[in-house]
Design an enzyme around this catalytic site. Structure first.
Site, PDB file in Angstrom:
ATOM      1  N   GLN A 222       0.828  -1.208   0.000  1.00 12.93           N
ATOM      2  CA  GLN A 222       0.000   0.000   0.000  1.00 12.93           C
ATOM      3  C   GLN A 222       0.864   1.260   0.000  1.00 12.93           C
ATOM      4  O   GLN A 222       0.347   2.354  -0.076  1.00 12.93           O
ATOM      5  CB  GLN A 222      -0.899   0.007   1.244  1.00 12.93           C
ATOM      6  CG  GLN A 222      -1.844  -1.172   1.305  1.00 12.93           C
ATOM      7  CD  GLN A 222      -2.637  -1.232   2.599  1.00 12.93           C
ATOM      8  OE1 GLN A 222      -2.662  -2.260   3.257  1.00 12.93           O
ATOM      9  NE2 GLN A 222      -3.302  -0.148   2.983  1.00 12.93           N
ATOM     10  N   ARG A 372      -8.189  -0.974   8.325  1.00 16.31           N
ATOM     11  CA  ARG A 372      -9.245  -0.066   7.850  1.00 16.31           C
ATOM     12  C   ARG A 372      -9.584   0.958   8.937  1.00 16.31           C
ATOM     13  O   ARG A 372     -10.744   1.122   9.335  1.00 16.31           O
ATOM     14  CB  ARG A 372     -10.480  -0.872   7.440  1.00 16.31           C
ATOM     15  CG  ARG A 372     -11.238  -0.151   6.333  1.00 16.31           C
ATOM     16  CD  ARG A 372     -12.248  -0.992   5.625  1.00 16.31           C
ATOM     17  NE  ARG A 372     -12.913  -0.141   4.646  1.00 16.31           N
ATOM     18  CZ  ARG A 372     -13.807  -0.564   3.781  1.00 16.31           C
ATOM     19  NH1 ARG A 372     -14.148  -1.811   3.745  1.00 16.31           N
ATOM     20  NH2 ARG A 372     -14.382   0.264   2.939  1.00 16.31           N
ATOM     21  N   CYS A 373      -8.549   1.595   9.404  1.00 17.22           N
ATOM     22  CA  CYS A 373      -8.677   2.398  10.610  1.00 17.22           C
ATOM     23  C   CYS A 373      -7.486   3.332  10.685  1.00 17.22           C
ATOM     24  O   CYS A 373      -6.381   2.927  10.391  1.00 17.22           O
ATOM     25  CB  CYS A 373      -8.690   1.426  11.791  1.00 17.22           C
ATOM     26  SG  CYS A 373      -8.284   2.130  13.364  1.00 17.22           S
ATOM     27  N   GLU A 742     -12.693   4.283   5.815  1.00 10.86           N
ATOM     28  CA  GLU A 742     -12.748   3.410   6.976  1.00 10.86           C
ATOM     29  C   GLU A 742     -13.879   3.744   7.931  1.00 10.86           C
ATOM     30  O   GLU A 742     -14.073   3.023   8.922  1.00 10.86           O
ATOM     31  CB  GLU A 742     -11.426   3.507   7.723  1.00 10.86           C
ATOM     32  CG  GLU A 742     -11.206   4.911   8.268  1.00 10.86           C
ATOM     33  CD  GLU A 742      -9.767   5.188   8.645  1.00 10.86           C
ATOM     34  OE1 GLU A 742      -8.878   4.625   8.012  1.00 10.86           O
ATOM     35  OE2 GLU A 742      -9.565   5.965   9.566  1.00 10.86           O
TER      36      GLU A 742
END
Ligand code: CDP
Length: 788
Positions: A222, A372-373, A742
Site C-alpha cells: 500500500q 481499515r482504521c 474506513e
C-alpha cells in the site's frame, strides 16, 4: 479498461458539481500473482509449530534431494549479509529468519527456493527442524508479572516484556473531575486481535537484473515509495541503492492496512533474487496469511467515564495494555506509539481526559496494523461509544437524548478536544437526528417496550463516531522519519490529453475514477482523456501511500492544488493568445474567456497546444505541475449509526434486523464509490462485532488460523445496509472533502455491541466483549436464568 455501471446506482444525493457522469468507474486488473517472468524461481516457507522455542538444528538434506529444489535458506545464511533482522515501522526489530529461537507459531524458520511452486512446497515439507520448546507467554497481563520469561533476549539490556509507556492529556485535571463527579462508570473492554483477510494474500516477485544492477519488485504494498526507501536503507550495504530499486504495486486484492508493513517473505525473495540473479516469486497461502501477518487491534482497555447528575459528561480516563506480539511492528506515526487512540473523547464536549497505553511483548506474531482504521481509531471509538452507552443506561436516559446533550455543538468548531486535536467541522446533532428519523427511532422504542413485556429480547442503540483521517500534517506525522505528505503530478500533452500520477496506491477504492473526476472538474478536461497512475516508484512522485483514509484528504487535495498551478500557467498562455492581460480573463473549468466578451475565449486544449507550439517569449514550454501537499490539519468525518437487534433466547444468536448508517465525509467526489466504501466498511464492522477473532491457547497455538475457525461473514450473514449522508465540508481541504474509506468499519462495531447490551441490560448485563458469538450470549442468558 473502463467499466460503466448500471444507471440506478450512481448520482445519489449531494456531490461536487461536475460535468462528468458520476457512474464512471475505472479499474485495471493485474494482480501480483499474475506476473510471470521467464526463468522465475519460487519460494516456499518452513514455519514453526511452536510459539516459543530454541532452534537446535535445521537439516535440509531431504529437501535438497527433491527434484527442482535449488537452495534452503536459513537465518544463518542471511546473517552472513546482516539481513536476518530488519527494522519495523515503529523502529523495533523483526526477524527475517531466526538464528537462535522462534517467537510465535507459524513464524518463518527457513525458505526453500525451487524451479516450480510444487517443488518448493515439496521441499519445505521435508526440511527437518529440531526445536527445544520454551514456555510461551500469551497473556499480556502475565507477560508483565515479575518472573515472567523475558522474550526479547536479543535485546541485551531488556529485563522484562514491557515495550513502552505512553500517556496523553491532563492527569491532574482528569483525576479532579473524577473526584468531583456525581456519577462514574468503569468497564474492562477487550478489543480482540483480528485479521484483515483480504481477498489476495501477501506476495511479491523480486527481480534483480545483474546486468544493470537494478532490482524490480512487484509487490502487494500500500506504500510503494516508503518501501523502496526502507529497502534501500536496509540493503544499501549489499549494493541496493534507492535509484536502483523499482517497486511496482499492481492491483493487490485489498490491503486494509495489512499490506503496509514489510514481511519476511518479501525480504527473503529479494535476497534470493539478488543472489541468483533470477526472478523469485513468493506468494503466501491463505493459512500462512491468517496465521503469520496482517493482524490488528488486541487492546485490553480499562475505561472510566464521569458525569454530573443531570447527565453532563465531564471526564474520561483510560488505561490500556497493547499486545503487540513479539515485536512492535505496528503501523503508527512515529510520535504516537498508540496511533491516534487519543481521539477517544469522540464526539463529546469533555473538559478533561487522560489516556495511558503500555505496549507489551508476547509470543504472538506482530500485530497493530491499521486495519481499515486511522491508527487505533476503531479502538478509541469502540471505547467511548461503549462507555457513553453504559453511562446513559446507568442514568436511565435515552441514549440519543444523552448524546445530543453532550455533543460538541456546530458553533464550537473548529473545536479543540481535551486531548489536543482540533476538529475541523461537524454537525453531530443533525446527523443523529437524520438517522433517528430515517430508522423510525420512536416507533422502534415503543416496539421494544412491548416486546420486553412479552419477554422478547430486542435492542436498539446508537454509535456516534468522530473519525480522524488524512495524515499529515507533516510537522506531527511521520513514519520512520518520512514526513506524511502526498503528491500529484500532472502532465498535459499538446493535444489536451493528460496523465496524472500520485504517491498513493488504490487497493480497490477507485482512485482511478475519483482522481480523474477531481482533475476533470478542476481542469475541464474530460475524465476519459485523463490517465491516472499510481504504484510505480519509477514514474509516480514520492508519496506515503494509501491507508488510514488519507488519499482524498491528502492526494486528492494535491490533485486540486496541482490543477490550480496548471490553470495559473494556462491563464498566462491564454492571455498571450488572446492578447489581453491575465487579469482580464475569467476561468471556468476548461475555458478562459475575456471579461465582458465571453466569445473571445480559449479552451484548455487550445492552451495545451500553445504550451508546446506558441508559448510566450520568456516562459518555459510545457504544461505540467506537481504538488506535494502537506495538509494543515487532519479531516474529521463523522457518522451516526443506529442498529436494531433481535436475540434468539434458545441459541443466543444475534440477528441484526436494521442498520442505518448516516455518514458525513464533507463534499463527496463520487457518491457511488462512497456508498460502496460504506457498504464494505459496514460488513467489515459487522465481522469483528459478531464473528471474527484470532485467539491463542495457553501454549500460543493460534485458534483462528483457517477460514473454518476465522468466521468471515458472507452475504448470508450480512444484513441489508441502509445508508444516507449529511454534508459538512472541511474548511481547510481545497475541495471541502474528508476521507471516508474506513468510517463504517470504525463506527459499526459499537452500534452492534450497544444494541446487544441494550437487549440484555434489564437482565443485569452491562457489557459484552466483541465478537458477540451465540455461545457467549447463550452462556449469559443461562447465567441470568433466561434460558435452560
Ligand atoms: O485512502 P483511501 O482511498 O482508502 O480513502 P478515502 O480517501 O476515504 O477514499 C476512498 C474512496 O472514496 C476514494 O476513491 C475517494 O476518492 C472516494 N471519496 C469520495 O468520493 N468523496 C469523499 N469525500 C471521500 C472519498
Amino acid at each position: 479498461m473502463t467499466l460503466r455501471t448500471s444507471p440506478e446506482v450512481g448520482g445519489m444525493g449531494h456531490s461536487i458539481k461536475r460535468k462528468e457522469d458520476p457512474r464512471f468507474i475505472r479499474g485495471k486488473g493485474t494482480y501480483v500473482d499474475d506476473v510471470v517472468l521467464p526463468g522465475m524461481l519460487y519460494l516456499d516457507i518452513v514455519r514453526s509449530p511452536h510459539a516459543h522455542a530454541k532452534i537446535v538444528k535445521i537439516d535440509s538434506a531431504k529437501a535438497m534431494a527433491v527434484p527442482g529444489v535449488l537452495a534452503v535458506i536459513t537465518g544463518q545464511d542471511l546473517a552472513e549479509y546482516n539481513l536476518h533482522w530488519m527494522p519495523t515501522l515503529m523502529s523495533d526489530t523483526q526477524m527475517v529468519l531466526p538464528v537462535e529461537k522462534v517467537m510465535y507459531q507459524a513464524q518463518e524458520v527457513a525458505a526453500v527456493l525451487a524451479t516450480s511452486r510444487y517443488a518448493a512446497a515439496d521441499g519445505a515439507a521435508v526440511v527437518e527442524v529440531e526445536y527445544d520448546p520454551l514456555p510461551a507467554v500469551v497473556d499480556p497481563h502475565k507477560a508483565l508479572e515479575p518472573g515472567a520469561p523475558v522474550l526479547r533476549t536479543d535485546k541485551k539490556d531488556k529485563k522484562d516484556n514491557h515495550i513502552w509507556h505512553w500517556e496523553w492529556g491532563d492527569r491532574a485535571a482528569t483525576d479532579r473531575a473524577f473526584a468531583e463527579a456525581d456519577v462514574t462508570v468503569k468497564e474492562q473492554i477487550y478489543i480482540p486481535r483480528i485479521h484483515v483477510a483480504s481477498i489476495e494474500t501477501c506476495g511479491c516477485i523480486a527481480h534483480f537484473d545483474k546486468v544493470d544492477g537494478k532490482l524490480t519488485v512487484w509487490m502487494t504494498t500500500q506504500a510503494p515509495h516508503a518501501i523502496r526507501t526502507v529497502f534501500a536503507l536496509v540493503a544499501g550495504h549489499v549494493g541496493l541503492a534507492e535509484h536502483k530499486i523499482r517497486i511496482i504495486s499492481p492491483d493487490i486484492g485489498g490491503g486494509f492496512g495489512g499490506k503496509v508493513p514489510v514481511y519476511p517473505g518479501y525480504v527473503i525473495a529479494v535476497a534470493a533474487s539478488v543472489l541468483t540473479g533470477k526472478p523469485v516469486k513468493w506468494i503466501e497461502d491463505r493459512m500462512e496469511n491468517l496465521q503469520a501477518d496482517s493482524f490488528a487491534r488486541d487492546y485490553h482497555i480499562t475505561a472510566e467515564l464521569a458525569a454530573k447528575k443531570d447527565g453532563t459528561l465531564t471526564a474520561l480516563r483510560i488505561k490500556t495494555l497493547a499486545d503487540h506480539g513479539y515485536t512492535d511492528a505496528a503501523a503508527n506515526p512515529s510520535k504516537f506509539p498508540a496511533g491516534l487512540f487519543h481521539v477517544c473523547t469522540g464526539s463529546y464536549d469533555l473538559k478533561a481526559a487522560h489516556v495511558e497505553v503500555d505496549g507489551v511483548y508476547t509470543n504472538k506474531p506482530p500485530g497493530g496494523i491499521a486495519y481499515r482504521c486511522s491508527f487505533r481509531v476503531t479502538e478509541a471509538v469502540h471505547t467511548i461509544e461503549r462507555m457513553v452507552d453504559i453511562m446513559a443506561h446507568q442514568l436511565g436516559q435515552d441514549p440519543a437524548e444523552f448524546r445530543m446533550k453532550n455533543f460538541i455543538r456546530p458553533e464550537q468548531f473548529p473545536y479543540k478536544s481535551a486531548l489536543g486535536w482540533e476538529y475541523d467541522s461537524g454537525n453531530y446533532g443533525g446527523a443523529l437526528q437524520k438517522a433517528m428519523d430515517g430508522v423510525g427511532y420512536a416507533e422502534l422504542r415503543r416496539e421494544q417496550a412491548e416486546k420486553r413485556k412479552r419477554g422478547e429480547l430486542m435492542g436498539i442503540r446508537i454509535s456516534r463516531f468522530t473519525e480522524i483521517v488524512g495524515a499529515g500534517p507533516s510537522k506531527h506525522f511521520d513514519i520512520l522519519g518520512l514526513k506524511m505528505f502526498d503528491s500529484c503530478e500532472i502532465r498535459i500533452h499538446p493535444t489536451g490529453k493528460a496523465i496524472a500520477r500520485f504517491g498513493t496506491k488504490s487497493q480497490g477504492q477507485g482512485h482511478e475514477t475519483t482522481y480523474a473526476q477531481i482533475l476533470a472538474e478542476e481542469l475541464g478536461i474530460p475524465a476519459a482523456d485523463i490517465q491516472v497512475e499510481e504504484g510505480d516508484t519509477d514514474t509516480a512522485p514520492y508519496g506515503l501511500g494509501t491507508y488510514a483514509s488519507r488519499s482524498t484528504p491528502v492526494a486528492g487535495a494535491a490533485a486540486a492544488v496541482a490543477s490550480r498551478k496548471i490553470i495559473d500557467k494556462g491563464r498566462r498562455i491564454a492571455a498571450h493568445l488572446l492578447e489581453v492581460a491575465p487579469e482580464d480573463l475569467v476561468y471556468e473549468p476548461g475555458k478562459f474567456s475575456v471579461k465582458g466578451s465571453p466569445n473571445r475565449s480559449k479552451t484548455i486544449q487550445d492552451v495545451a497546444f500553445a504550451a508546446y507550439t506558441n508559448h510566450p517569449q520568456g516562459m518555459e514550454a510545457g504544461l505540467e505541475a506537481v504538488s506535494y501537499y502537506d495538509p494543515p490539519n487532519l479531516t474529521y468525518p463523522f457518522g451516526s449509526y443506529i442498529c436494531v437487534v433481535d436475540i434468539d433466547k434458545g441459541t443466543g444468536e444475534v440477528k441484526v434486523r436494521r442498520f442505518l448508517a448516516i455518514d458525513d465525509c464533507g463534499n463527496i467526489i463520487n457518491p457511488m464509490i462512497v456508498q460502496g466504501q460504506v457498504h464494505g466498511g459496514l460488513t467489515m464492522g459487522l465481522a469483528p462485532a459478531l464473528f471474527e477473532e484470532i485467539s491463542y491457547d495457553e501454549f500460543g497455538n493460534v485458534q483462528g488460523g483457517s477460514f473454518i475457525d476465522y468466521l468471515v461473514p458472507t452475504a448470508v450473514e450480512t444484513p441489508k445496509w441502509e445508508t444516507g449522508h449529511t454534508v459538512t465540508p472541511s474548511p481547510h481541504h481545497p475541495l471541502g472533502a474528508k476521507g471516508v474509506g474506513e468510517s463504517a468499519t470504525v463506527g459499526a462495531p459499537a452500534a452492534i455491541a450497544n444494541a446487544v447490551v441494550d437487549a440484555l441490560w434489564h437482565l443485569g448485563v452491562r457489557h459484552v466483549d466483541i465478537p458477540i458469538t451465540p455461545p457467549k450470549v447463550w452462556k449469559l442468558l443461562r447465567e441470568k436464568g433466561v434460558t435452560e
